[in-house]
Scaffold this active site. Structure first.
Site, PDB file in Angstrom:
ATOM      1  CB  CYS A  27      -0.947  -0.016   1.190  1.00 28.53           C
ATOM      2  SG  CYS A  27      -1.963  -1.494   1.216  1.00 28.53           S
ATOM      3  CG  HIS A  70      -3.237   2.971   1.729  1.00 28.73           C
ATOM      4  ND1 HIS A  70      -3.887   2.468   0.634  1.00 28.73           N
ATOM      5  CD2 HIS A  70      -3.317   2.019   2.693  1.00 28.73           C
ATOM      6  CE1 HIS A  70      -4.326   1.260   0.918  1.00 28.73           C
ATOM      7  NE2 HIS A  70      -3.998   0.970   2.153  1.00 28.73           N
ATOM      8  CG  ASN A 105      -6.865  -1.314   1.354  1.00 29.67           C
ATOM      9  OD1 ASN A 105      -6.168  -0.978   0.398  1.00 29.67           O
ATOM     10  ND2 ASN A 105      -6.360  -1.706   2.510  1.00 29.67           N
TER      11      ASN A 105
HETATM   12  C1  LIG Z   1     -10.383  -5.968   9.970  1.00 26.43           C
HETATM   13  C2  LIG Z   1     -11.020  -5.020  10.985  1.00 26.43           C
HETATM   14  C3  LIG Z   1     -12.052  -4.127  10.275  1.00 26.43           C
HETATM   15  C4  LIG Z   1     -11.758  -5.837  12.035  1.00 26.43           C
HETATM   16  O1  LIG Z   1     -12.316  -4.945  12.982  1.00 26.43           O
HETATM   17  P1  LIG Z   1     -12.084  -5.210  14.536  1.00 26.43           P
HETATM   18  O2  LIG Z   1     -12.876  -4.223  15.263  1.00 26.43           O
HETATM   19  O3  LIG Z   1     -10.595  -5.235  14.771  1.00 26.43           O
HETATM   20  O4  LIG Z   1     -12.697  -6.610  14.695  1.00 26.43           O
HETATM   21  P2  LIG Z   1     -12.097  -7.866  15.454  1.00 26.43           P
HETATM   22  O5  LIG Z   1     -11.150  -8.604  14.536  1.00 26.43           O
HETATM   23  O6  LIG Z   1     -11.612  -7.430  16.803  1.00 26.43           O
HETATM   24  O7  LIG Z   1     -13.407  -8.695  15.612  1.00 26.43           O
HETATM   25  C5  LIG Z   1     -14.499  -8.241  16.409  1.00 26.43           C
HETATM   26  C6  LIG Z   1     -15.638  -9.208  16.240  1.00 26.43           C
HETATM   27  O8  LIG Z   1     -16.257  -8.980  14.971  1.00 26.43           O
HETATM   28  C7  LIG Z   1     -16.302 -10.191  14.215  1.00 26.43           C
HETATM   29  N1  LIG Z   1     -16.172  -9.896  12.807  1.00 26.43           N
HETATM   30  C8  LIG Z   1     -15.030  -9.857  12.062  1.00 26.43           C
HETATM   31  N2  LIG Z   1     -15.340  -9.550  10.794  1.00 26.43           N
HETATM   32  C9  LIG Z   1     -16.672  -9.401  10.748  1.00 26.43           C
HETATM   33  C10 LIG Z   1     -17.564  -9.068   9.713  1.00 26.43           C
HETATM   34  N3  LIG Z   1     -17.166  -8.835   8.451  1.00 26.43           N
HETATM   35  N4  LIG Z   1     -18.879  -8.974  10.016  1.00 26.43           N
HETATM   36  C11 LIG Z   1     -19.324  -9.191  11.259  1.00 26.43           C
HETATM   37  N5  LIG Z   1     -18.533  -9.509  12.285  1.00 26.43           N
HETATM   38  C12 LIG Z   1     -17.208  -9.608  12.024  1.00 26.43           C
HETATM   39  C13 LIG Z   1     -15.147 -11.016  14.759  1.00 26.43           C
HETATM   40  O9  LIG Z   1     -15.344 -12.380  14.511  1.00 26.43           O
HETATM   41  C14 LIG Z   1     -15.192 -10.671  16.224  1.00 26.43           C
HETATM   42  O10 LIG Z   1     -16.206 -11.430  16.844  1.00 26.43           O
HETATM   43  P3  LIG Z   1     -16.001 -12.003  18.339  1.00 26.43           P
HETATM   44  O11 LIG Z   1     -15.820 -10.776  19.198  1.00 26.43           O
HETATM   45  O12 LIG Z   1     -17.263 -12.733  18.560  1.00 26.43           O
HETATM   46  O13 LIG Z   1     -14.777 -12.841  18.263  1.00 26.43           O
HETATM   47  C15 LIG Z   1      -9.941  -4.141  11.684  1.00 26.43           C
HETATM   48  O14 LIG Z   1      -9.143  -4.949  12.518  1.00 26.43           O
HETATM   49  C16 LIG Z   1      -9.085  -3.403  10.760  1.00 26.43           C
HETATM   50  O15 LIG Z   1      -9.542  -2.503  10.079  1.00 26.43           O
HETATM   51  N6  LIG Z   1      -7.764  -3.737  10.678  1.00 26.43           N
HETATM   52  C17 LIG Z   1      -6.870  -3.121   9.740  1.00 26.43           C
HETATM   53  C18 LIG Z   1      -6.931  -3.887   8.451  1.00 26.43           C
HETATM   54  C19 LIG Z   1      -6.364  -3.114   7.297  1.00 26.43           C
HETATM   55  O16 LIG Z   1      -6.728  -1.967   7.094  1.00 26.43           O
HETATM   56  N7  LIG Z   1      -5.484  -3.755   6.511  1.00 26.43           N
HETATM   57  C20 LIG Z   1      -4.875  -3.167   5.394  1.00 26.43           C
HETATM   58  C21 LIG Z   1      -3.848  -2.176   5.817  1.00 26.43           C
HETATM   59  S1  LIG Z   1      -3.105  -1.403   4.451  1.00 26.43           S
END
Ligand SMILES: CC(C)(COP(=O)(O)OP(=O)(O)OC[C@H]1O[C@@H](n2cnc3c(N)ncnc32)[C@H](O)[C@@H]1OP(=O)(O)O)[C@@H](O)C(=O)NCCC(=O)NCCS
Length: 337
Positions: A123, A262, A292
């Site tokens: 990215c 980004h 993204n």
């Molecule tokens: C991926 C992302 C959106 C997940 O959000 P989060 O708040 O961290 O979510 P978590 O992984 O802590 O999961 C929270 C809960 O939501 C659930 N969950 C995950 N994806 C889900 C979805 N698409 N829909 C519904 N629930 C979801 C998980 O299973 C978890 O459930 P649990 O509490 O029962 O275990 C977040 O971590 C993020 O944005 N990370 C950065 C990723 C990124 O930008 N990558 C590229 C960088 S260039």
């Protein structure tokens, strides 16, 4: 145009003289994803700010996205491509590892004498490619460089992994970087490059090796990420990087007319803005309708904001890429188009 005190790490006459972009036709909405994995539109919008993303057709690949973005740029700015002397494509999803995408672009547009390389910095790739283009022009070795950021991330996205498949989309953007005359006010003002390679295993796609250091990799050909770890890194190290960059360039958040970052996730952008003092309203985001798009996200956002008149000649722009690596690349430009 007055120079910013202490801002110059570059001494290059490089300037962007044209910009274009392309998004594939097919839309993948949150409602579509609700039918594919256990998720909801509400959850996705609240956690990411993404409502839909564009997806390449089955037989549409990164090279096709590059061609379309370059065509769009050439038509919009009526630019001549025959005398381009170097092509740099930033991508993590080349159709083939070799030939490189830049060579495909050279062939598609029948450019006679030019270098052609792909840059792979996830990215941060597009901003890194622009840094390299500025350097090549500074040496005097090249004068007209086509820089493209393009991704067909849908081809490497696991649509059974709900924490990952909601994030990514496809698209491409292109700019022309040309040598200006020494009398003109400089456009390329400052740049920064930072890498936390020891954190790289939080976001990867496996290739030849089965591991990174001691860590075994999932070798399914898909993007694999530890979302929480990447999130933590992005909201701490990226604001630190931007603050360091502003200090090094001798500017404050108030000096920045537009941050073109980004676009990974709205919550990350909000945190970055809050922690750097750059207002969210001065940040260009296409997240809601592109998701993204990795190396393509900065040029797509740049083109959008130039086209709709937000970005105007004379303004101070900070382009800032970050992600896989984990790497950051920033560029401060006095917009001259
Ligand atoms: C991926 C992302 C959106 C997940 O959000 P989060 O708040 O961290 O979510 P978590 O992984 O802590 O999961 C929270 C809960 O939501 C659930 N969950 C995950 N994806 C889900 C979805 N698409 N829909 C519904 N629930 C979801 C998980 O299973 C978890 O459930 P649990 O509490 O029962 O275990 C977040 O971590 C993020 O944005 N990370 C950065 C990723 C990124 O930008 N990558 C590229 C960088 S260039």
């Amino acid at each position: 145009m007055s120079r910013i005190e202490g801002a110059f790490t570059y001494n290059t006459s490089a300037q962007i003289t044209a910009v274009g972009s392309y998004l594939p036709e097919k839309v993948l909405s949150n409602a579509d994803l609700e039918k594919m994995v256990e998720t909801t539109d509400e959850w996705i919008v609240q956690r990411t700010g993404i409502s839909e993303r564009r997806i390449a057709a089955d037989k549409e690949f990164t090279s096709d996205l590059c061609f379309a973005a370059v065509r769009n740029m050439a038509e919009e700015y009526q630019v001549e491509l025959g005398d381009v002397d170097y092509i740099i494509v930033a991508t993590t999803t080349p159709d083939t590892f070799f030939p490189q995408m830049a060579a495909r672009v050279q062939a598609e547009f029948g450019i006679a004498h030019c270098g052609a390389v792909d840059v792979q910095a996830a990215c941060a790739g597009f901003a890194a490619a622009l840094q390299l283009a500025g350097g090549l022009i500074a040496t005097g070795m090249h004068r007209k460089i086509l820089v493209i950021g393009a991704e067909a991330l849908s081809k490497i996205t696991d649509y059974t992994d709900r924490t990952t498949c909601i994030l990514f989309g496809d698209g491409a953007g292109a700019v022309l970087v040309e040598a200006g005359s020494p009398e003109e006010a400089p456009s390329w003002l400052s740049s920064i490059a930072l890498t936390d390679g020891a954190e790289g295993h939080h976001l990867y796609r496996s290739s030849l090796a089965p591991n990174i250091g001691d860590m075994a990799l999932e070798q399914n050909g898909f993007i694999v990420q530890n979302g929480r770890a990447v999130y933590r890194w992005a909201i701490s190290r990226v604001p630190e990087g931007i603050r360091q960059f502003m200090k090094q360039a001798g500017i404050t958040a108030e000096d920045v007319d537009w941050l073109v970052p980004h676009n990974p996730n709205m919550r990350i952008l909000e945190a970055v803005c809050e922690r750097t003092g750059i207002p969210l309203e001065k940040t260009v985001s296409t997240l809601a309708y592109t998701g993204n798009t990795s190396a393509a996200s900065i040029p797509i956002a740049l083109h959008q904001a130039v086209r709709d008149g937000r970005i105007r000649s004379g303004q101070l722009l900070m382009l800032y890429g970050f992600g896989g690596g984990l790497s950051q690349a920033g560029l401060l430009l006095r917009w001259a188009l």
